[in-house]
Design an enzyme around this catalytic site. Sequence first.
Site, PDB file in Angstrom:
ATOM      1  N   LEU A 150      47.355 -29.739 -23.523  1.00 13.97           N
ATOM      2  CA  LEU A 150      46.777 -28.439 -23.147  1.00 13.97           C
ATOM      3  C   LEU A 150      45.266 -28.439 -23.359  1.00 13.97           C
ATOM      4  CD1 LEU A 150      47.446 -25.477 -22.256  1.00 13.97           C
ATOM      5  CD2 LEU A 150      47.299 -24.895 -24.692  1.00 13.97           C
ATOM      6  N   HIS A 151      44.551 -28.162 -22.308  1.00 14.30           N
ATOM      7  CA  HIS A 151      43.087 -28.140 -22.420  1.00 14.30           C
ATOM      8  C   HIS A 151      42.508 -26.941 -21.685  1.00 14.30           C
ATOM      9  CE1 HIS A 151      44.204 -30.687 -18.945  1.00 14.30           C
ATOM     10  NE2 HIS A 151      43.094 -30.263 -18.364  1.00 14.30           N
TER      11      HIS A 151
END
Length: 722
Positions: free
Chosen positions: A617-618
């Site tokens: 997740l970014h």
Amino acid sequence: MEVDDDETMKPKNKAEADHPKPIVVILVGAPGSGKSTFCNHVMRLSTRPWLRVCQDTIGDGKAGTKAQCLTISCTSLKDGKSILIDRCNLDKEQRADFVKLKESYQVDVHAIVLDLPAKLCISRSVKRTGHEGNLQGGKAAAVVNRMLQKKELPKLNEGFTRITFCQNENDVQEAINTYATLSSSDVLPSGIFGEKKTDTKVQLGIMKFLKRVDAPSKVTSDKTIRELSIEPTKENHHVNEGKEQSGTCPLDGVPTLAFPSISTADFQFNIEKASDIIVETVEEFVNKIGNGRLVLVDISHGSKILNLVKSKAAIKNIDPAKFFTFVGDITKLCSGGGLHCNVIANAANWRLKPGGGGVNAAIFDAAGPDLDIATKKRAGSLAPGNAITVPLPSRSPLFSNQGVTHVIHVLGPNMNPKRPNCLKDDYNVGCKVLHEAYSSLFENFASIVKTLDKSSDEFSNCDQKVSREDGVSFNEKNKKFKGLYEVGASNKLCSVDGKQNAGNSGKTGGSLIKDWGSWAQALYKIAMQPEKHKNEVIEVSDDVVVLNDIYPKAQKHLLVVARVEGLDRLADVSQDHLPVLRIMHDVGAKWVQTFLKENQSLTFRLGYHSAPSMRQLHLHVISQDFDSKHLKNKKHWNSFNSPFFRDSVDVIQEISEEGRPTLNEDEKFMSMELRCNRCRSAHPNIPRLKSHLLICKSPFPANLLQNGRLLQYAPNEDDTNY
DNA sequence: GTTCTAGAAC
DNA sequence: GTTCTAGAAC
């Protein structure tokens, strides 16, 4: 406004009548199209002195050269004779030398296009005997066919003052009548006449872009064509009301500003003086507008200002390809007059309000409420002598039907005691202000041309063809992915052993398997072992690592990566992750403040891709200029500028309220048309979009300005010195 | 995510 | 002929 019923214009003064100007009429047509017959009829019936210049007979009754035709044309024009150039003239190059006579002799150059069916031309050529050009019998068919293949219909930007298209015998007869009844002193109005809308060569790509892949199927009758021409008789206006054709204007690729005469109507500025100022200012700017051109437009055939300007511009030898006058409705130049003008000027009032009559009312009316809204965003009022450019929203009918991308509001001086800020009779001030108004107008146009030049030599395709409303409903969820989402959500916190299954990690306990390619592991590896990637990481904490995107899609583009094992993407997020999401947002926002100290003009957006390509997740922290060589394709653009991009603030809110975020994973978002993130104008390809982005200064759309989705510079009281 | 490249579009 | 897109490989 005065409207002449007669198509021709009578000379306005004695001098003009004593020295009538000859004209050059260039026939354009294949062998057998009837050029010689046309010439013979006109010459037989006309009272004006004509010379027919026929290459087939110019050499003592035998075929001669183009040079001979030109020599004899020059001699005749000097003698005051009008000439009919009777040769095929089927392509631009063949015509060019004859069109140049316009400048050399300050004459109008007209084209008569005998665009009759090929079959007819061939059958006439085959049948005839004793043809001057020795083109008869069997070989005629082959020659006519070959010639028609390279046919290039004339356009106004070649330098023609008037073009008449004839597609059948009736059209031809009508054109013969027009020219045969033209007395020595009559002048025909400029523009395109009789052009069949169905024959307009619109590039397929453009039609596709407009989502009108099918060629126009509506065949306009001959009568309709005349009604769509620029002849603004009362009857035509009535009949033509609301019947504008859209997207069918020839695209000749030249940025064009159509402008009305400023201040000479309701503001009662002296026409003689105004014409001087127009010509002076045009002369001043004509070489400062790049490849652009200026067109003074008036709806009336008998317009005094048009005639005055036209003759004064001719005396000053202003390049007629760069500046000319045009009779037509400024709100229908494309559909009604065949003249594409990407920019039109409005003779505005000081409040920049719709209504009031005249050009202002007509333009606001034709543009719809969007022009008013867009104008209000720019300015609340305008001082005399000033002009302001307003990009026209693509949904405006003036944009979609006429290809107008910008309206420049201009306010001239007022000499009418019944209107505000009357200068009474102070023409010292009045002339100065009018000159300023035109200067400001042309400067605004020049700056539009400049930005277009950057984008491409084929300017016209860029903005003009943009017309369609969004066809995609942003809120529409894709059922297939919604289903997958639910599976993913039900597996929240399901741990994944990325190391064991680096190339194919995924969710277990459900049907959803996300196959991350080996190339998609980079962020995961950095998040798990930031100490091994010291060169890339610019900040690290227990919860996140921050790094510059190695292929930034804007001037500033950071990634804030969560350091939670198994939190591969937004679909994995649940309420349990709210704290880390908030941290990610805060870290991103903190970096934004750092960047804004360096460059206050930047604007940032923080958000997630609904379906990321990279595992882990970014959060993207990206400046909204999208000025980057790495932004190369539609997917790049739409991943940040469609509902596929989920603002961090919205994600956090949705998770807080509903327990999970909305995902817009559908591929359709990646293929959405390319719309500017500021003004929402659509662009045909990435290079054009990027050129536009460099110059678009529109405010961001309202939806982005809400809920803190955009982060912009906000002066801190502590930083002020007073 | 990018690069490469065929072929479509211009 | 050049520009641009889009699909496959990685």
